[in-house]
Write a protein that holds these residues in place. Structure first.
Motif, PDB file in Angstrom:
ATOM      1  N   LEU A  45       0.772  -1.260  -0.089  1.00 41.81           N
ATOM      2  CA  LEU A  45      -0.025   0.090   0.060  1.00 41.81           C
ATOM      3  C   LEU A  45       0.830   1.357  -0.056  1.00 41.81           C
ATOM      4  O   LEU A  45       0.208   2.328  -0.428  1.00 41.81           O
ATOM      5  CB  LEU A  45      -1.043  -0.015   1.330  1.00 41.81           C
ATOM      6  CG  LEU A  45      -2.207  -1.002   1.107  1.00 41.81           C
ATOM      7  CD1 LEU A  45      -3.018  -0.859   2.587  1.00 41.81           C
ATOM      8  CD2 LEU A  45      -2.714  -0.825  -0.142  1.00 41.81           C
ATOM      9  N   LYS A  61       1.176   3.424  -3.369  1.00 41.22           N
ATOM     10  CA  LYS A  61       0.084   4.174  -4.103  1.00 41.22           C
ATOM     11  C   LYS A  61       0.826   5.357  -4.677  1.00 41.22           C
ATOM     12  O   LYS A  61       0.084   5.679  -5.499  1.00 41.22           O
ATOM     13  CB  LYS A  61      -1.086   4.333  -3.010  1.00 41.22           C
ATOM     14  CG  LYS A  61      -0.361   5.229  -1.858  1.00 41.22           C
ATOM     15  CD  LYS A  61      -1.814   5.674  -1.028  1.00 41.22           C
ATOM     16  CE  LYS A  61      -1.562   6.275   0.378  1.00 41.22           C
ATOM     17  NZ  LYS A  61      -0.543   5.711   1.131  1.00 41.22           N
ATOM     18  N   GLY A  81     -10.027   3.587  -7.169  1.00 36.91           N
ATOM     19  CA  GLY A  81      -9.190   2.503  -6.459  1.00 36.91           C
ATOM     20  C   GLY A  81      -9.020   1.218  -6.621  1.00 36.91           C
ATOM     21  O   GLY A  81      -8.159   0.275  -6.240  1.00 36.91           O
ATOM     22  N   LEU A 134      -6.522  -2.181  -6.067  1.00 40.35           N
ATOM     23  CA  LEU A 134      -6.583  -2.909  -4.899  1.00 40.35           C
ATOM     24  C   LEU A 134      -6.898  -4.390  -5.684  1.00 40.35           C
ATOM     25  O   LEU A 134      -6.590  -5.207  -5.090  1.00 40.35           O
ATOM     26  CB  LEU A 134      -7.924  -2.476  -4.295  1.00 40.35           C
ATOM     27  CG  LEU A 134      -7.562  -1.247  -3.390  1.00 40.35           C
ATOM     28  CD1 LEU A 134      -8.967  -0.979  -2.727  1.00 40.35           C
ATOM     29  CD2 LEU A 134      -6.456  -1.229  -2.494  1.00 40.35           C
ATOM     30  N   SER A 141      -6.633   3.012  -1.037  1.00 34.84           N
ATOM     31  CA  SER A 141      -5.446   2.828  -0.268  1.00 34.84           C
ATOM     32  C   SER A 141      -5.727   3.118   1.221  1.00 34.84           C
ATOM     33  O   SER A 141      -5.266   2.424   2.195  1.00 34.84           O
ATOM     34  CB  SER A 141      -4.079   3.481  -0.840  1.00 34.84           C
ATOM     35  OG  SER A 141      -3.085   2.945  -0.036  1.00 34.84           O
ATOM     36  N   GLN A 185       0.731  -7.370   5.482  1.00 37.97           N
ATOM     37  CA  GLN A 185      -0.115  -7.348   4.118  1.00 37.97           C
ATOM     38  C   GLN A 185       0.141  -8.294   3.350  1.00 37.97           C
ATOM     39  O   GLN A 185      -0.303  -8.615   2.227  1.00 37.97           O
ATOM     40  CB  GLN A 185       0.173  -5.696   3.568  1.00 37.97           C
ATOM     41  CG  GLN A 185      -0.165  -4.560   4.204  1.00 37.97           C
ATOM     42  CD  GLN A 185       0.066  -3.403   3.637  1.00 37.97           C
ATOM     43  OE1 GLN A 185       0.409  -3.230   2.536  1.00 37.97           O
ATOM     44  NE2 GLN A 185      -0.090  -2.513   4.256  1.00 37.97           N
TER      45      GLN A 185
END
Length: 506
Positions: free
Chosen positions: A57, A60, A292, A296, A423, A435
């Motif tokens: 993340l 981003k 997004g 994702l 994010s 993650q």
């Protein structure tokens, strides 16, 4: 004779024929590079994060910096072309894109990678608008539709090939190679620019709105920074609050400035046109929710479901194919139902498709993933076509370029902020967990999909401001006549119930 016609007559007949033959291919190649680069990074994010020793993340900014640069520099690209000439500016744009691509591939850290992506974005921001100016000035309006077909197809091929190409490159070799793909294309583009790009310019172009450029760029940059670092404990809340206040003040200052200059950087007065206002603001909120998803979804496919990068790229191919298919039928759909009905209903469906990804886990059949991806691409393509076409419904020809610049800027900003929002929401649900742990990543991403889908569904309310006839001049829609009983009632009211004209109708 208009300026475009005088530009064409200034070229020798042989030169004009040669330029008309090859210029669309040059523009198509530039669009392909720009759209490929906007999507090729998505499936490589987990591998890049592992190589650079950061959380996925945290990358981003690699995506948002590119689209943010597009948004900031698109408004000044037309001015540069008028002042310095389309050929020179287009050549500089390709060089910037080439150097930015080289810098991305060689970047040893995330900050340097982001800086190189900004350079790429500046080059991309000048390539596409300048290329469109060259096309409009080279071809008569009667040939523009056929010419644009050459240009649009590569633009659609970029999102189709980008995710799979990026995943395949990462699977075979280093992630750095995905940025080197642009270099031979850029070099070929420089050669074609020298031979086939006409050098149009406007010696009477007004001065650049430097104050407006400073206020707008500074405000947007600070907003983007706050979205980038929001939620990180390394930044105290008081500092982020102060930066946010400054950002709002700068953007408000631009709004005040734009109403007091003759040629502002972005013509905010166009928001007085209702259809333009609804399409741009409604599109901004819609893209804020949907923006997004391209960031994702590869994380879900790779970190959650365990697919290889090239497999994750293949899972996005149905979405791009559906988008291309929708381009064929979008106009008949808008002609049949109208922009208002389509946008109200389709926005709800788009949000629901995003929420349905909450059902995709390790036990989901591959066919279900492909079907949902195709459906979302189909619905998203109709959404964007309807919003983008409505922008020009009630805009005068003299303001078309201003409307295009403002709407393009809003689109890129919403996509950039959409990645940051997605994010941020995913990071909130992930908390401090690893993650790369699928058992913890999948539920967090599911919650993020639900939240983003809810934002998209709420954005449908912005389209309530449209009227049933809005956009009919774009879709060539003829409103259906009222029912026969209603027509008879209206006729009786017009002539009076006793055969006499009703008051005020004589």
């Amino acid at each position: 004779m208009d300026s475009a016609a005088s530009d064409r007559t200034a070229l020798a007949a042989g030169d004009l024929a040669r330029i008309r033959r090859f210029l669309p291919w040059l523009v198509a190649m530039a669009l392909f590079m720009e759209n490929l680069d906007a999507t090729i990074v998505n499936t490589a994010v987990p591998t890049m994060a592992e190589s650079l020793r950061v959380e996925p993340l945290s990358l981003k900014a690699v995506l948002t910096s590119y689209t943010l640069s597009l948004a900031v520099f698109i408004p000044v690209s037309g001015w540069f072309a008028d002042r310095f000439g389309t050929c020179r500016v287009f050549r500089v744009a390709i060089w910037l894109f080439l150097l930015g691509s080289l810098g991305c591939g060689l970047a040893p850290s995330v900050p340097l990678l982001v800086a190189a992506r900004v350079l790429q974005g500046i080059g991309g921001a000048m390539m596409t608008p300048v290329a469109r100016v060259a096309l409009v000035r080279t071809f008569p309006r009667s040939e523009m539709l056929r010419t644009m077909n050459y240009v649009i197809i590569p633009a659609l091929l970029g999102p189709l090939l980008g995710p799979f190409t990026g995943g395949l490159i990462v699977h075979i070799t280093s992630w750095r190679v995905i940025f080197f793909v642009n270099i031979p294309l850029a070099l070929f583009g420089l050669w074609m620019t020298r031979r086939f790009m006409p050098d149009y310019r406007d010696p009477e172009s007004p001065p650049l709105d430097r104050a407006g450029f400073f206020l707008f760029c500074s405000g947007i940059a600070l907003v983007s920074y706050v979205l980038e670092v929001f939620g990180e404990h390394s930044h105290p809340a008081s500092q982020l609050t102060a930066i946010s206040v400054v950002a709002v003040a700068l953007l408000a200052g631009y709004g005040w400035h734009a109403r007091r200059v003759v040629k502002p950087l972005l013509e905010l007065a166009l928001f007085k046109v209702r259809t333009f206002r609804v399409s741009v603001l409604g599109g901004f909120v819609t893209r804020l929710g949907f923006g997004g998803m391209p960031f994702l979804l590869p994380l879900l496919y790779q970190l959650g479901l365990g697919y290889a990068p090239w497999q994750a790229g293949l899972l996005t191919v149905p979405q791009a194919l559906a988008a291309m298919a929708m381009k064929i039928i979008s106009r008949p759909v808008l002609r049949r139902f109208g922009h208002r009905t389509v946008l109200l209903a389709n926005t709800l469906v788009l949000g629901l498709t995003m929420m349905l990804f909450t059902q995709i886990d390790r036990g989901a059949p591959l066919l279900a993933i492909l079907a949902l991806s195709f459906t979302q691409g189909f619905v998203a393509s109709l959404q964007f076509t309807a919003m983008n076409s409505l922008v020009y419904a009630d805009i005068d020809d003299v303001d078309a370029s201003k409307a295009g610049s403002l709407s393009s800027t809003a689109q890129q900003l919403s996509l950039s902020f959409g990645v940051a929002l997605g994010s941020l929401i995913a990071g909130y649900f992930l908390g401090h967990v690893d993650q790369t742990n699928a058992a913890q990543t999948i539920p967090a991403l599911h919650k993020a999909f639900f939240a983003l889908g809810a934002v998209t569904i709420v954005s449908s309310l912005t389209f309530l401001g449209l009227h049933a006839h809005d956009g009919n001049n774009i879709s060539n829609r003829t409103p259906l006549p009222p029912p026969r009983g209603q027509m008879r009632a209206e006729s009786r009211a017009a002539i009076g119930t006793e055969g006499r004209p009703a008051p005020g109708t004589a």
